[in-house]
Design an enzyme around this catalytic site. Structure first.
Site, mmCIF file in Angstrom:
data_model
loop_
_atom_site.group_PDB
_atom_site.id
_atom_site.type_symbol
_atom_site.label_atom_id
_atom_site.label_comp_id
_atom_site.label_asym_id
_atom_site.label_seq_id
_atom_site.Cartn_x
_atom_site.Cartn_y
_atom_site.Cartn_z
ATOM 1 N N GLU A 234 8.062 67.336 -8.539
ATOM 2 C CA GLU A 234 8.945 68.410 -8.059
ATOM 3 C C GLU A 234 10.408 67.975 -8.078
ATOM 4 O OE1 GLU A 234 7.589 70.272 -4.400
ATOM 5 O OE2 GLU A 234 9.631 70.872 -3.901
ATOM 6 N N LYS B 53 4.898 70.345 4.966
ATOM 7 C CA LYS B 53 4.766 70.149 3.513
ATOM 8 C C LYS B 53 6.012 69.441 2.976
ATOM 9 C CE LYS B 53 4.890 71.281 -1.053
ATOM 10 N NZ LYS B 53 6.005 71.131 -2.001
ATOM 11 N N ASP C 82 -4.446 56.317 -1.003
ATOM 12 C CA ASP C 82 -5.247 57.550 -0.996
ATOM 13 C C ASP C 82 -4.448 58.660 -0.287
ATOM 14 O OD1 ASP C 82 -7.053 59.578 -0.409
ATOM 15 O OD2 ASP C 82 -8.670 58.229 0.179
ATOM 16 N N HIS D 283 17.689 73.490 -6.215
ATOM 17 C CA HIS D 283 16.614 73.687 -7.196
ATOM 18 C C HIS D 283 17.191 74.261 -8.478
ATOM 19 C CE1 HIS D 283 12.796 72.772 -5.320
ATOM 20 N NE2 HIS D 283 13.259 73.253 -4.192
HETATM 21 C C1 MEV Z 1 9.368 72.587 -0.816
HETATM 22 O O1 MEV Z 1 8.588 71.713 -1.602
HETATM 23 C C2 MEV Z 1 9.470 72.069 0.604
HETATM 24 C C3 MEV Z 1 10.200 73.011 1.581
HETATM 25 O O2 MEV Z 1 9.579 74.282 1.566
HETATM 26 C C4 MEV Z 1 10.090 72.367 2.949
HETATM 27 C C5 MEV Z 1 10.575 73.247 4.079
HETATM 28 O O3 MEV Z 1 10.579 74.492 3.944
HETATM 29 O O4 MEV Z 1 10.935 72.676 5.130
HETATM 30 C C6 MEV Z 1 11.619 73.208 1.163
#
Ligand code: MEV
Length: 426
Positions: free
Chosen positions: A81, A265, A281, A379
């Site tokens: 990413e 995430k 892992d 991005h």
């Molecule tokens: C994207 O890979 C991760 C985000 O969505 C994390 C977040 O929203 O805090 C940008």
């Protein structure tokens, strides 16, 4: 490690970056050579899993600017990413101005579970098992002489009664095992399988499952950082606006599981990238992280963001971190070996501390962007570079074409082709 701060790293060629990274880590470029190919050949991969038909590669980017517990560390990050490596490096630079990351780990204790079924009286059986605790622990302790030699071994035995399940009441025995520098799954699973017949005999029941728990809540890694308020201001955003925006964003994740999942995430973007680079892992780490985030019964943020009395931004992260530096792919994968060498980590705890620091930096990168200009701008630049390349740009034209598309907020292949023509190329 001399320094993890290498200004202009981004602008170097691939081979220059390798040379600079090796020099900063006081290694020879040869020691990092595994990354030129990815480390494995189809032949060396063949014994690792079943039915091997080839290899699958991912980029390794270098997380810069990290100081963890006063030590400079260059962090290899394996991820597909865009923006993740840049985001972690940038936030590590801000944290550096506050002294870097302070990280700790608890003892490397894993939990092995044994499910005991068909027990007449679960309460009496529980006590009977506990009465034999000393001999059971002694038995488990002798199972792995190598771990024992390095100071690991069986630490505790707990017995839980599950009163109401769809199959009635049963017992769960937890064997707590210090696995030192290993991830520990093999040691713990072996110990559980070995103890099972004794547990069955003592309880009068039948030992069914014997397997470690990925909710490794006795093997916790913690990291904290302080970002001086002056470091947070950029463009038209004051330091206070950015700080308060980050704290508000965290408050959202702290109380709402839908947001917490995305927030975590973002943390795992950083965590998994280092876990993968070191051959660990990452499914185990993911499972542990999310189960830990739900430990109160409601899924929440793994991190916290607040401010100190001087108005500086402060962040913390706490999560299970079952990673090893011996055994498994960590020792057989040449790229994983290079990763450990580059970071200069000597114990699994040190590795866990670096990983937690990267997770916290990654979380900050996402919240800072979300709380200010939005996530798409960063991005967009990377996406624009990819579109420029797809349109045929090379060399300095990649940046020029990408920058123009971003300025116009129009990132499309047809526009990239037009811009290329206007530069006399394409
Ligand atoms: C994207 O890979 C991760 C985000 O969505 C994390 C977040 O929203 O805090 C940008």
């Amino acid at each position: 490690m001399t320094t993890s701060r290498i200004p202009g790293f981004y602008n170097l060629t691939l081979s220059e970056r390798r040379v600079r990274a090796a020099a900063a880590a006081e290694l020879s470029p040869l020691e990092l050579a595994a990354w030129t190919t990815g480390g494995l050949t189809p032949e060396s991969a063949d014994p690792l899993v079943e039915n091997v038909i080839g290899l699958h590669s991912l980029p390794v980017g270098l997380g810069l600017n990290f100081i963890v517990n006063g030590r400079e560390v260059l962090v290899p990050m394996v991820i597909e990413e865009p923006s993740v490596v840049a985001g972690a490096s940038f936030m590590a630079k801000l944290a550096r101005a506050g002294g870097g990351f302070v990280a700790t780990t608890s003892a490397p204790e894993m939990i092995g579970q044994m499910q005991v079924l068909d027990v007449d009286d679960v309460y009496s059986a529980r006590l009977k098992i506990l009465e034999h605790k000393t001999e059971l622990l002694a038995e488990a302790d002798g199972i792995d002489p190598v771990l024992k030699k390095f100071g690991g071994g069986a630490r505790a035995l707990e017995v839980r009664v599950i009163e109401n399940s769809s199959i009635g009441a049963f017992l769960v025995v937890h064997l707590i095992y210090d696995v030192r520098d290993a991830m520990g799954a093999n040691a713990v699973n072996t110990a559980c399988e070995k103890l099972a017949p004794q547990i069955a005999a003592i309880s009068g029941g039948r030992v069914h499952l014997r397997i470690l728990s990925n909710l490794a809540d006795r093997r916790i890694s913690r990291a904290r950082c302080l970002i001086p308020i002056g470091e947070l201001a950029f463009d038209d955003f004051s330091g206070e606006t950015v700080r308060d925006g980050i704290i508000e964003a965290w408050a959202f994740a702290a109380c709402d599981p839908y947001r917490a999942a995305t927030h975590n995430k973002g943390i795992m973007n950083g965590v998994d990238a280092v876990v993968l680079a070191t051959g660990n892992d990452w499914r185990a780490i993911e499972a542990g992280a999310h189960a830990y985030a739900a430990r109160s019964g409601r899924y929440t943020s793994l991190s916290t963001w607040s401010k100190d009395k001087d108005g500086n931004l402060t962040g913390t992260l706490e999560m299970p971190m079952a990673v090893g530096i011996i055994g498994g792919a960590t020792k057989v994968h040449p790229a994983a070996k290079a990763a450990l060498q580059l970071m200069g980590v000597k114990t699994a705890s040190e590795l866990a501390e670096v990983i937690a620091s990267v997770g916290l930096a990654q979380n900050l990168a996402a919240l800072r962007a979300l709380a200010t200009e939005g996530i798409q701008r960063g991005h967009m630049s990377l996406h624009a570079r990819q579109v420029a390349i797809a349109a045929g740009a090379s060399g300095v034209l990649i940046e020029k074409v990408a920058a123009q598309m971003v300025a116009e907020k129009l990132v499309r292949i047809d526009r990239a082709e037009e811009i290329l023509k206007s530069f006399g190329a394409g």
